[in-house]
Design an enzyme around this catalytic site. Structure first.
Site, PDB file in Angstrom:
ATOM      1  N   GLU A   1      -5.615  -2.231  14.299  1.00 38.53           N
ATOM      2  CA  GLU A   1      -5.388  -1.198  13.364  1.00 38.53           C
ATOM      3  C   GLU A   1      -7.195  -1.045  13.165  1.00 38.53           C
ATOM      4  O   GLU A   1      -7.796  -1.749  14.482  1.00 38.53           O
ATOM      5  CB  GLU A   1      -5.962  -1.368  11.196  1.00 38.53           C
ATOM      6  CG  GLU A   1      -4.992  -2.113  10.788  1.00 38.53           C
ATOM      7  CD  GLU A   1      -5.197  -2.122   9.902  1.00 38.53           C
ATOM      8  OE1 GLU A   1      -5.767  -2.256   8.658  1.00 38.53           O
ATOM      9  OE2 GLU A   1      -4.141  -2.960   9.151  1.00 38.53           O
TER      10      GLU A   1
ATOM     11  N   GLU B   1      -5.184 -10.125   8.896  1.00 43.29           N
ATOM     12  CA  GLU B   1      -6.025 -10.779   8.575  1.00 43.29           C
ATOM     13  C   GLU B   1      -6.497 -11.450   7.388  1.00 43.29           C
ATOM     14  O   GLU B   1      -6.896 -11.979   6.199  1.00 43.29           O
ATOM     15  CB  GLU B   1      -6.735  -8.639   7.826  1.00 43.29           C
ATOM     16  CG  GLU B   1      -7.139  -7.896   9.045  1.00 43.29           C
ATOM     17  CD  GLU B   1      -8.077  -7.088   7.831  1.00 43.29           C
ATOM     18  OE1 GLU B   1      -8.171  -6.848   6.748  1.00 43.29           O
ATOM     19  OE2 GLU B   1      -7.864  -5.756   8.961  1.00 43.29           O
TER      20      GLU B   1
ATOM     21  N   GLU C   1      -5.821   1.796  -0.896  1.00 44.59           N
ATOM     22  CA  GLU C   1      -6.740   1.010  -0.732  1.00 44.59           C
ATOM     23  C   GLU C   1      -6.832  -0.050  -1.547  1.00 44.59           C
ATOM     24  O   GLU C   1      -8.622   0.263  -2.059  1.00 44.59           O
ATOM     25  CB  GLU C   1      -7.641   1.907   0.187  1.00 44.59           C
ATOM     26  CG  GLU C   1      -9.157   1.887   0.151  1.00 44.59           C
ATOM     27  CD  GLU C   1      -8.773   0.488   1.451  1.00 44.59           C
ATOM     28  OE1 GLU C   1      -7.554   0.373   1.947  1.00 44.59           O
ATOM     29  OE2 GLU C   1      -9.518  -0.201   2.176  1.00 44.59           O
ATOM     30  N   TRP C   2      -6.285  -0.542  -1.772  1.00 42.01           N
ATOM     31  CA  TRP C   2      -7.192  -2.236  -2.261  1.00 42.01           C
ATOM     32  C   TRP C   2      -7.498  -1.955  -3.982  1.00 42.01           C
ATOM     33  O   TRP C   2      -6.850  -1.516  -4.195  1.00 42.01           O
ATOM     34  CB  TRP C   2      -7.146  -3.609  -1.242  1.00 42.01           C
ATOM     35  CG  TRP C   2      -6.702  -3.440  -0.149  1.00 42.01           C
ATOM     36  CD1 TRP C   2      -5.860  -3.008   0.984  1.00 42.01           C
ATOM     37  CD2 TRP C   2      -4.897  -4.273  -0.358  1.00 42.01           C
ATOM     38  NE1 TRP C   2      -5.603  -3.390   2.066  1.00 42.01           N
ATOM     39  CE2 TRP C   2      -4.519  -4.388   0.473  1.00 42.01           C
ATOM     40  CE3 TRP C   2      -3.869  -4.846  -1.594  1.00 42.01           C
ATOM     41  CZ2 TRP C   2      -3.598  -4.101   1.233  1.00 42.01           C
ATOM     42  CZ3 TRP C   2      -3.098  -5.113  -1.191  1.00 42.01           C
ATOM     43  CH2 TRP C   2      -2.476  -4.594   0.044  1.00 42.01           C
TER      44      TRP C   2
ATOM     45  N   HIS D   1       1.127  -9.079   4.655  1.00 43.93           N
ATOM     46  CA  HIS D   1      -0.092  -8.236   4.748  1.00 43.93           C
ATOM     47  C   HIS D   1       0.030  -8.511   3.229  1.00 43.93           C
ATOM     48  O   HIS D   1      -0.210  -6.897   2.288  1.00 43.93           O
ATOM     49  CB  HIS D   1       0.396  -7.296   4.553  1.00 43.93           C
ATOM     50  CG  HIS D   1      -1.284  -5.983   5.261  1.00 43.93           C
ATOM     51  ND1 HIS D   1      -1.096  -5.126   6.156  1.00 43.93           N
ATOM     52  CD2 HIS D   1      -1.868  -5.585   4.296  1.00 43.93           C
ATOM     53  CE1 HIS D   1      -2.457  -4.254   6.292  1.00 43.93           C
ATOM     54  NE2 HIS D   1      -2.621  -5.259   5.343  1.00 43.93           N
TER      55      HIS D   1
ATOM     56  N   GLN E   1       0.427  -1.103  -0.390  1.00 41.00           N
ATOM     57  CA  GLN E   1       0.043  -0.151  -0.219  1.00 41.00           C
ATOM     58  C   GLN E   1       0.471   1.455  -0.183  1.00 41.00           C
ATOM     59  O   GLN E   1       0.061   2.540   0.413  1.00 41.00           O
ATOM     60  CB  GLN E   1      -0.827   0.033   1.441  1.00 41.00           C
ATOM     61  CG  GLN E   1      -1.905  -1.231   1.189  1.00 41.00           C
ATOM     62  CD  GLN E   1      -2.830  -1.024   2.004  1.00 41.00           C
ATOM     63  OE1 GLN E   1      -2.785  -1.782   3.315  1.00 41.00           O
ATOM     64  NE2 GLN E   1      -4.373  -0.568   2.154  1.00 41.00           N
TER      65      GLN E   1
ATOM     66  N   TRP F   1      -4.754   3.159  11.310  1.00 39.61           N
ATOM     67  CA  TRP F   1      -4.711   2.776  10.675  1.00 39.61           C
ATOM     68  C   TRP F   1      -5.432   3.990   9.206  1.00 39.61           C
ATOM     69  O   TRP F   1      -6.907   4.998   9.500  1.00 39.61           O
ATOM     70  CB  TRP F   1      -5.493   1.541   9.673  1.00 39.61           C
ATOM     71  CG  TRP F   1      -5.717   1.565   8.137  1.00 39.61           C
ATOM     72  CD1 TRP F   1      -5.830   2.803   7.029  1.00 39.61           C
ATOM     73  CD2 TRP F   1      -4.364   0.662   7.543  1.00 39.61           C
ATOM     74  NE1 TRP F   1      -5.614   1.513   6.353  1.00 39.61           N
ATOM     75  CE2 TRP F   1      -4.558   0.985   6.396  1.00 39.61           C
ATOM     76  CE3 TRP F   1      -3.286   0.054   8.621  1.00 39.61           C
ATOM     77  CZ2 TRP F   1      -3.406   0.301   5.358  1.00 39.61           C
ATOM     78  CZ3 TRP F   1      -2.546  -0.284   7.598  1.00 39.61           C
ATOM     79  CH2 TRP F   1      -2.604   0.064   5.962  1.00 39.61           C
TER      80      TRP F   1
ATOM     81  N   ASN G   1      -7.472  -6.430  14.742  1.00 39.19           N
ATOM     82  CA  ASN G   1      -8.625  -5.287  13.461  1.00 39.19           C
ATOM     83  C   ASN G   1      -9.513  -4.838  13.037  1.00 39.19           C
ATOM     84  O   ASN G   1     -10.483  -5.804  13.269  1.00 39.19           O
ATOM     85  CB  ASN G   1      -7.475  -5.169  11.647  1.00 39.19           C
ATOM     86  CG  ASN G   1      -6.030  -5.378  11.668  1.00 39.19           C
ATOM     87  OD1 ASN G   1      -5.621  -4.363  12.629  1.00 39.19           O
ATOM     88  ND2 ASN G   1      -5.807  -5.333  10.359  1.00 39.19           N
TER      89      ASN G   1
ATOM     90  N   ARG H   1       3.840  -0.072  12.754  1.00 37.18           N
ATOM     91  CA  ARG H   1       3.162  -1.341  12.361  1.00 37.18           C
ATOM     92  C   ARG H   1       3.275  -1.363  10.971  1.00 37.18           C
ATOM     93  O   ARG H   1       2.920   0.011  10.605  1.00 37.18           O
ATOM     94  CB  ARG H   1       2.084  -1.350  12.837  1.00 37.18           C
ATOM     95  CG  ARG H   1       1.242  -2.883  12.373  1.00 37.18           C
ATOM     96  CD  ARG H   1       0.302  -3.173  12.859  1.00 37.18           C
ATOM     97  NE  ARG H   1       0.206  -4.561  12.762  1.00 37.18           N
ATOM     98  CZ  ARG H   1      -1.426  -5.009  11.226  1.00 37.18           C
ATOM     99  NH1 ARG H   1      -1.833  -3.795  11.184  1.00 37.18           N
ATOM    100  NH2 ARG H   1      -1.566  -5.765  10.333  1.00 37.18           N
TER     101      ARG H   1
HETATM  102  C1  BGC Z   1      -6.231  -3.698   5.966  1.00 37.68           C
HETATM  103  C2  BGC Z   1      -5.630  -2.521   5.483  1.00 37.68           C
HETATM  104  C3  BGC Z   1      -6.763  -1.804   4.815  1.00 37.68           C
HETATM  105  C4  BGC Z   1      -7.763  -1.440   5.742  1.00 37.68           C
HETATM  106  C5  BGC Z   1      -8.955  -0.222   5.279  1.00 37.68           C
HETATM  107  C6  BGC Z   1      -7.570  -3.610   6.175  1.00 37.68           C
HETATM  108  O1  BGC Z   1      -8.633  -4.164   6.446  1.00 37.68           O
HETATM  109  O2  BGC Z   1      -5.464  -4.646   7.048  1.00 37.68           O
HETATM  110  O3  BGC Z   1      -4.434  -2.983   4.452  1.00 37.68           O
HETATM  111  O4  BGC Z   1      -6.256  -0.535   4.109  1.00 37.68           O
HETATM  112  O5  BGC Z   1      -8.236  -2.142   6.759  1.00 37.68           O
HETATM  113  O6  BGC Z   1      -9.790  -1.401   4.545  1.00 37.68           O
END
Ligand code: BGC
Length: 571
Positions: free
Chosen positions: A422, A214, A475-476, A162, A60, A468, A353, A116
């Protein structure tokens, strides 16, 4: 944001943003949902040794996707196929591979003592296998980052995985689908080798290791739905096979640390699990809500933190489904007795998280033609109409959910030490940029206060809170369209300049105060903001009308933010 927009932020300063903010406040509808007792501000501080941190992940933020000998990851592949919103990729991202000293300086400025981040497996072993060669430049990069952190008195907390699996491992072995039912699965050993290498090379300075981030996402979205990398679509079984392998790989990495490194290095190893809190829509939905949480969190937490095996409700539900579907075996794999022993108790801390909550209804037991993990739970999910929303479609702001979830973990898993690894809120990428990110400030204010209630009122051993994210980042599947950062990153600017948002100033004060101490200026500010943040007014809560308190809260907001910024600049 365009270059022009970023210039305008610098030129017009915060005044325009402040003005826009106040306009937006005036049009935000005031709605109900505030529970006077449940949602009241708790004053007090976290325990002295509480860990305040912020987080990122390699794909990311790093960029430099193919420098030196770095191998491609499954996310490089997905992004290069144009599968991400706006065809965004992590090729450059925040360019933290080159700009990490700036990132560390931002943490330092915020007074953070922990960070982290994750290591990219294919940056260390380009194919994922040590025998094929080590990328020395990758080792150099992580050494440099860790040294920079230590030099600034910031402790690294390192995630080994990750989501950026080396593509070669997916191609050679099916990644985490590899022979999931045998005892000698290659992927466990390969993850173990990678973990060992990281302990060997960085463990003299890294004392907190998180094996997987996760695994729920990797399993369900990566190997079940297949919209996330590595894009394997097998929703009836893929997620159960992948999860099985991930749990065993985690246990392997834990034991390697225990057997070979713990005595000399004295660190801790855990895993980070994600879970949305499931609240029953009506009292009749209580079992369904519990089942929802067991299928979500318990899927991983029960084996690791309880008894080496999946939750009873998952096993019985899946056994019943097997019968209904005419199968001879359950789609949920079984662990052998030896595996159960090796999995149980493999967490020195519980990494959590958490972002949001859902309302759960019972949906048992409609026969399903194409069963999948979502339908296996026999629940329906929804959201209460008065829950505010963030930019991410799935993110509803329900602060009390985190307190319930922390309490559940305490009760269910034997009162472990919990690190919130997170928690955060997204904004849209928009022009002008959201620099006075009040809704993020509210989110952090309300959620951290609920964490403090869990710690100080419910005696949950919550030891850490991690925001976070340090930076806006990739963001994926949403690419750069959703921003979670405490710092704004201009992705159109080749130098990827970082700008502090108002939330970074708020977070700095929160860290400095270690919570909400009675009588502090910071707590007074928070008190003034409290009803606004909860989308209600003091008048509504206390049952009288007149509106004066909302005006006073807007007034203090107007004054407080610029004062806080000024305060932090001179502090
Ligand atoms: C993930 C992060 C992601 C964040 C917000 C978490 O699920 O670990 O990589 O950016 O949530 O979606």
């Amino acid at each position: 944001m365009s270059a022009t927009a970023s210039d305008s932020i610098m030129e017009t300063g915060t005044f325009v943003n402040c003005f826009l903010l106040v306009i937006s406040l005036v049009i935000i509808p005031v709605n109900g949902g505030y529970d006077k007792e449940r949602d009241a501000l708790l004053k007090g501080t976290f325990p002295q040794d509480f860990i305040w941190s912020s987080a990122t992940a390699a794909y990311q933020i790093e960029g430099a996707w193919n420098v030196s000998d770095k191998g491609p990851s499954v996310w490089d592949t997905l992004a290069h196929q144009g599968r991400v919103y706006n065809q965004d990729t992590g090729d450059v991202a925040c360019d933290s591979y080159h700009k990490y000293p700036e990132d560390v300086a931002l943490m330092k400025q915020m007074g953070l003592k922990y960070y982290r981040f994750s290591i990219s497996w294919p940056r260390i072993f380009p194919t994922g296998e040590q025998q094929d060669g080590v990328n020395q430049d990758g080792v150099r990069y992580y050494n440099a980052l860790i040294n920079e952190l230590i030099a600034n008195d910031i402790q690294p907390m390192v995630t080994l995985f990750h989501w950026d699996l080396p593509q070669v491992l997916q191609d050679r072995y099916g990644g985490f689908l590899n022979n999931h039912t045998t005892n000698t699965t290659v992927i466990h050993d390969l993850f173990g080798d990678y973990a060992r290498f990281c302990y060997q090379n960085f463990g003299d300075r890294v004392k907190y290791w998180i094996t997987f981030n996760e695994p729920w996402i990797t399993s369900w979205l990566g190997y079940g739905v297949g919209n996330f990398a590595p894009q394997h679509n097998e929703p009836a079984e893929g997620q159960y096979k992948a999860a099985h392998n991930i749990i065993l790989s985690h246990a392997k990495a834990y034991h390697i640390y225990d057997d070979e490194f713990r005595a000399a290095q004295g660190g801790q190893v855990g895993i980070t699990l994600n879970c949305d809190w499931g609240t029953p829509k009506t009292p009749a939905d209580a079992d369904a809500a519990l089942r929802y949480v067991q299928f979500f969190l318990g899927w991983f937490a029960h084996p690791i933190y309880k008894n080496g095996d999946y939750p009873e409700v998952m096993k019985t539900t899946m056994a019943r489904k097997a019968q209904e579907e005419g199968r001879t075996t359950s789609r949920l794999p079984e662990f052998t007795p030896e595996q159960k022993l090796s999995i149980s108790g493999t967490g020195d801390f519980f990494g959590l998280n958490h972002y949001t909550t859902v309302e759960v209804t019972d949906a048992c037991c409609t026969p399903i033609e194409n069963p999948n993990y979502d339908t296996d739970k026999d629940v329906g999910t929804g959201h209460a109409p008065d829950w505010p929303r963030a930019a991410s479609s799935w993110l509803y702001v329900v602060p009390w959910g985190i307190r319930n979830l922390l309490g559940f973990i305490k009760e269910e898993y034997g009162d472990p030490e919990i690190y919130v690894t997170e928690n955060g809120r997204s904004d849209h990428d928009q022009d002008p940029a959201i620099m006075m990110d009040m809704e993020r400030i509210c989110y952090y204010m309300m959620y951290t206060n609920e964490v403090m209630k869990a710690s100080n009122m419910d005696n949950v051993k919550v030891k850490a809170y991690t925001a976070w994210s340090l930076l806006d980042n990739f963001e994926w599947l949403s690419g750069y369209s959703e921003r979670f950062g405490l710092h704004y990153v201009d992705f159109n600017d080749p130098t990827r300049t970082r700008y502090p948002k108002a939330s970074s100033v708020f977070f700095k004060q929160l860290v400095r105060n270690n919570g909400y101490p009675e009588g502090s200026e910071f707590t007074k500010y928070v008190e003034n903001m409290w009803y606004f943040c909860h989308n209600t007014t003091e008048a509504e809560v206390n049952g009288y009308t007149g509106g004066a308190s909302q005006i006073s809260s807007l007034f203090s907001l107007f004054l407080a933010i610029p004062m806080m910024i000024a305060y932090s600049l001179i502090a």
